[in-house]
Design an enzyme around this catalytic site. Structure first.
Site, PDB file in Angstrom:
ATOM      1  N   THR A 131      -0.581   2.057   7.647  1.00 21.45           N
ATOM      2  CA  THR A 131      -0.200   0.895   6.842  1.00 21.45           C
ATOM      3  C   THR A 131      -0.768  -0.401   7.392  1.00 21.45           C
ATOM      4  O   THR A 131      -1.181  -0.492   8.549  1.00 21.45           O
ATOM      5  CB  THR A 131       1.334   0.771   6.760  1.00 21.45           C
ATOM      6  OG1 THR A 131       1.863   0.516   8.068  1.00 21.45           O
ATOM      7  CG2 THR A 131       1.961   2.031   6.188  1.00 21.45           C
ATOM      8  N   ASP A 132      -0.732  -1.420   6.528  1.00 23.13           N
ATOM      9  CA  ASP A 132      -1.108  -2.763   6.951  1.00 23.13           C
ATOM     10  C   ASP A 132       0.142  -3.490   7.438  1.00 23.13           C
ATOM     11  O   ASP A 132       1.221  -2.896   7.552  1.00 23.13           O
ATOM     12  CB  ASP A 132      -1.809  -3.514   5.809  1.00 23.13           C
ATOM     13  CG  ASP A 132      -0.946  -3.681   4.571  1.00 23.13           C
ATOM     14  OD1 ASP A 132       0.295  -3.524   4.659  1.00 23.13           O
ATOM     15  OD2 ASP A 132      -1.513  -3.973   3.503  1.00 23.13           O
ATOM     16  N   ALA A 133       0.030  -4.769   7.692  1.00 26.80           N
ATOM     17  CA  ALA A 133       1.149  -5.546   8.227  1.00 26.80           C
ATOM     18  C   ALA A 133       2.339  -5.591   7.273  1.00 26.80           C
ATOM     19  O   ALA A 133       3.474  -5.797   7.705  1.00 26.80           O
ATOM     20  CB  ALA A 133       0.689  -6.964   8.556  1.00 26.80           C
TER      21      ALA A 133
END
Length: 139
Positions: free
Chosen positions: A15-17
């Protein structure tokens, strides 16, 4: 062989942030599902390299992102053969949350068979073609 699905859990590293699957990771998910599809069809990529001096490489991709997958989602990645040639195979793949109908991401991936040493296009060995041909083609 019926349509093939492979389950994969979304981990933090995917995942991203914001906790949403980073777009490029769908290509990893699709790759893993195609590898498991090959294995289920009785095709060993390691054996293909060792005995036939051939391997599959990705030739092209087209990906459509529709809805985000998130951390801890359990995804089902489908694999369907759309088109077969003497030296390439076209796949259509989708990612969905397990048990849900909505497509999160879909992709068309074309893989090419190449000679191991030269990386030049090569015919898919006949035995491998027969195993791929046993899978259903997309409508």
């Amino acid at each position: 062989m019926p349509d093939f699905c492979w389950d994969i859990r979304v981990y933090y590293e995917d995942t991203d942030a914001g906790g949403i699957v980073f777009y490029a990771n769908y290509l990893k998910f699709f790759e893993r599902a195609r590898t498991e599809w090959l294995r289920a069809a009785g095709i060993s990529q390691e054996q293909l390299m060792r005995e036939e001096s051939r391997m599959f490489v990705v030739r092209s991709t087209a990906v459509d992102y529709r809805q985000p997958a998130r951390l801890d989602d359990l995804l089902q990645i489908s694999v369907v053969v759309e088109k077969m040639g003497r030296a390439s195979v076209g796949f259509y793949q989708e990612a969905r949350r397990q048990g849900q109908a909505d497509v999160l991401c879909s992709g068309r991936i074309r893989v090419a068979c190449v000679e191991l040493d030269t990386l030049r296009p090569a015919a898919i060995p006949e035995g491998v073609l027969q195993k791929i041909a046993a899978a259903p083609l997309a409508a």
